[in-house]
Design a protein around this motif. Structure first.
Motif, PDB file in Angstrom:
ATOM      1  N   GLN A   1     -10.805 -34.650 -50.747  1.00 17.15           N
ATOM      2  CA  GLN A   1     -10.483 -33.796 -49.474  1.00 17.15           C
ATOM      3  C   GLN A   1      -9.401 -34.310 -48.598  1.00 17.15           C
ATOM      4  OE1 GLN A   1     -13.800 -32.838 -46.611  1.00 17.15           O
ATOM      5  NE2 GLN A   1     -12.782 -30.955 -46.043  1.00 17.15           N
TER       6      GLN A   1
ATOM      7  N   LYS B   1      -7.870 -35.098 -45.464  1.00 19.11           N
ATOM      8  CA  LYS B   1      -8.279 -35.479 -44.209  1.00 19.11           C
ATOM      9  C   LYS B   1      -7.137 -36.086 -43.620  1.00 19.11           C
ATOM     10  CE  LYS B   1     -13.090 -35.368 -45.141  1.00 19.11           C
ATOM     11  NZ  LYS B   1     -14.587 -36.132 -44.789  1.00 19.11           N
ATOM     12  N   ASP B   2      -7.309 -36.217 -42.337  1.00 20.69           N
ATOM     13  CA  ASP B   2      -6.198 -36.825 -41.318  1.00 20.69           C
ATOM     14  C   ASP B   2      -6.060 -38.485 -42.015  1.00 20.69           C
ATOM     15  OD1 ASP B   2      -5.441 -34.679 -40.075  1.00 20.69           O
ATOM     16  OD2 ASP B   2      -6.926 -35.010 -38.224  1.00 20.69           O
TER      17      ASP B   2
END
Length: 184
Positions: A147, A149-150
């Motif tokens: 995923q 994500k930052d």
């Protein structure tokens, strides 16, 4: 064998593609004797069996890159619960004409990153089904449904600290997988 060339196929055209960033970051996790070369697939015409006897230069180049490679790395986004048409088009071109597939026997890894919670799980599964038919041995474990994500990438574009251990483990398995198939 001391040097390994890996043909990389990124299934996204987007300029700021997470998957293209992942391709670069994963190459940085590989040992020095592994070279990752991204294959251009956005210039391929749509596959048409009528063109099998006189393929476009881009198709000839693609097949030569695959044949030269010791292994393959597919990094794909998920479009509508499957792999992108552009990637499937490249796969179809290099598998034809029938009986002359460039893919046969090349060890492969499959990854992908998406903003969705399940990453690219369905695209990867569809891609694995296609590769199985083409006699491409594909690394089964570990699976990596990433995923976006930052903290996935650091400021330099490398895999971020919180993901590095898992992704390094994936790369180590992939390297062993490629070596297993090329040291026969």
């Amino acid at each position: 064998m001391s040097q390994y060339t890996i043909a990389v196929f990124v299934g996204s055209l987007r300029r700021d593609s997470f998957n293209r960033k992942l391709a670069h970051a994963m190459a940085n996790l590989a040992p020095a004797n592994f070279t990752f070369e991204q294959s251009q697939i956005d210039d391929l015409p749509l596959y048409n069996q009528d063109d099998d006897d006189l393929p476009a230069l881009a198709v000839v180049r693609l097949k030569a890159e695959i044949k030269k490679a010791h292994g393959l790395l597919f990094i794909t986004p998920e479009y509508n619960r499957s792999l992108p048409g552009m990637l499937k088009n490249a796969i179809d071109h290099a598998s034809r004409p029938y009986g002359q597939s460039a893919w046969t026997g090349k060890p492969a890894g499959v990854l992908g990153v998406s903003v969705g919670a399940v990453g690219t799980a369905l695209a990867q599964q569809h891609l694995r089904n296609v590769l199985a038919y083409l006699d491409v041995p594909t690394l089964g474990q570990p699976e990596a449904f990433i995923q976006a994500k930052d903290d996935l990438f650091d400021a330099s574009g490398n895999i971020g600290e919180s993901h590095r251990s898992f992704m390094q483990g994936w790369m180590n398995q992939y390297v062993d997988w490629v070596k297993h198939y090329t040291v026969k």
